[in-house]
Design a protein around this motif. Sequence first.
Motif, PDB file in Angstrom:
ATOM      1  N   ILE A 293      -6.004 -20.379  14.630  1.00 29.82           N
ATOM      2  CA  ILE A 293      -4.740 -19.931  15.224  1.00 29.82           C
ATOM      3  C   ILE A 293      -4.917 -19.669  16.716  1.00 29.82           C
ATOM      4  CG2 ILE A 293      -3.046 -18.058  15.235  1.00 29.82           C
ATOM      5  CD1 ILE A 293      -3.598 -17.812  12.173  1.00 29.82           C
TER       6      ILE A 293
ATOM      7  N   GLY B 294      -4.830 -22.795  18.571  1.00 28.88           N
ATOM      8  CA  GLY B 294      -3.811 -23.701  18.057  1.00 28.88           C
ATOM      9  C   GLY B 294      -3.267 -24.727  19.036  1.00 28.88           C
TER      10      GLY B 294
ATOM     11  N   GLN C  57       7.884 -22.248   9.918  1.00 34.68           N
ATOM     12  CA  GLN C  57       7.547 -22.494  11.329  1.00 34.68           C
ATOM     13  C   GLN C  57       8.739 -23.093  12.085  1.00 34.68           C
ATOM     14  OE1 GLN C  57       4.731 -20.898  11.834  1.00 34.68           O
ATOM     15  NE2 GLN C  57       4.707 -20.831   9.579  1.00 34.68           N
TER      16      GLN C  57
END
Length: 358
Positions: free
Chosen positions: A22, A25, A306
């Motif tokens: 993450i 990312g 998302q």
Amino acid sequence: MIDFYKQEQKTAIEAKHMAQIIAHGPILFQVAKVLRDKGMLQVIEDAKSEGITLADICAKVKLSEYGVRVLLEAGLGMHLVKYTEDEKFAITKTGYFILHDPLTKVNMNFVHDVCYKGIFHLDEAIETGKPAGLKELGDWNTVYEGLSQLPSHIQKSWFEYDHFFSDIAFPEVIKQVYAENIKKLLDIGGNTGKWASASATHGENIHVTIMDLPGQAAMAKKRIAELGLSDRVAFYPCNILDESVPFPEGFDAIWMSQFLDCFSEDEIVSILKRCAGSIDDDGLVLILEAFWDTQRFETSAFCIQQLSIYFTAIANGNSQMYDSRVFKQCIEKAGFDIVEQIDGIGLSHTLLKCRKKK
């Protein structure tokens, strides 16, 4: 489905690794896209299980050894590629999906062309309730006002993303809709006219009116004319959020596909309340949406969750891909009952058939 999120699924080591994924990312995303777009993943796949050397990859893609090396080493960490026993590069299953999977392609292109720069302004969007990232695309209040004016490559990625899911769902759902003996349909948020054209060719006596913003209505009108369906499809251009604009009347049903997720809860209630005047007491409001909590697979739920961030930062600042429980509360507040819910349509969609409360 909610069970996906009711328990810890990773060990501490796995969780820390996920945290690093993450944290890096944006880098991962750009590396994967460049490996795809510059042809490196394709060259490696073409080499089959034998693999291919760094030098041979460089020769085929005509890029420097340094450039290819840093990308492929990052690709190793992402498990897009792997080393063979003699340390050549070979494709992995994940690399294959980046290269060939249609869902992955439309998601990646949409995120890159439509979302990437705008998402940088997410914190401002959360604080203000405004689409702070939209300024990266143009000077509009919402993205929908500017769809017809977007640069061609961005517009292409937007519509390919939008149509990917509806194109899979429409052949299945059209049978559900017109089993209700509907002849006159109001298509609110008709976009490019894909549903209207599918409807007009589904049965001889079906007539559709597209109600949408003037820019979208103009695009749809052009496409409908090219298909020779102008006598079967009419247009009602307007701003649906303008509560002073009357909805047209006299329809058997109203159709809204991937539309109401473009609005806040209060706006959804307002739109649905005004829908009531377009149909009689037995008329149907048909809503096709993707809800993250009705998905069979966690990957589907993840993608939908998302996508909500695109609405927050770029599209309009106040809508999302909804939890179905929140969405159903809006339907209830607007004075409708859900008479049937059909899940599992296409990749991720649910059809809600609604009637006015008696």
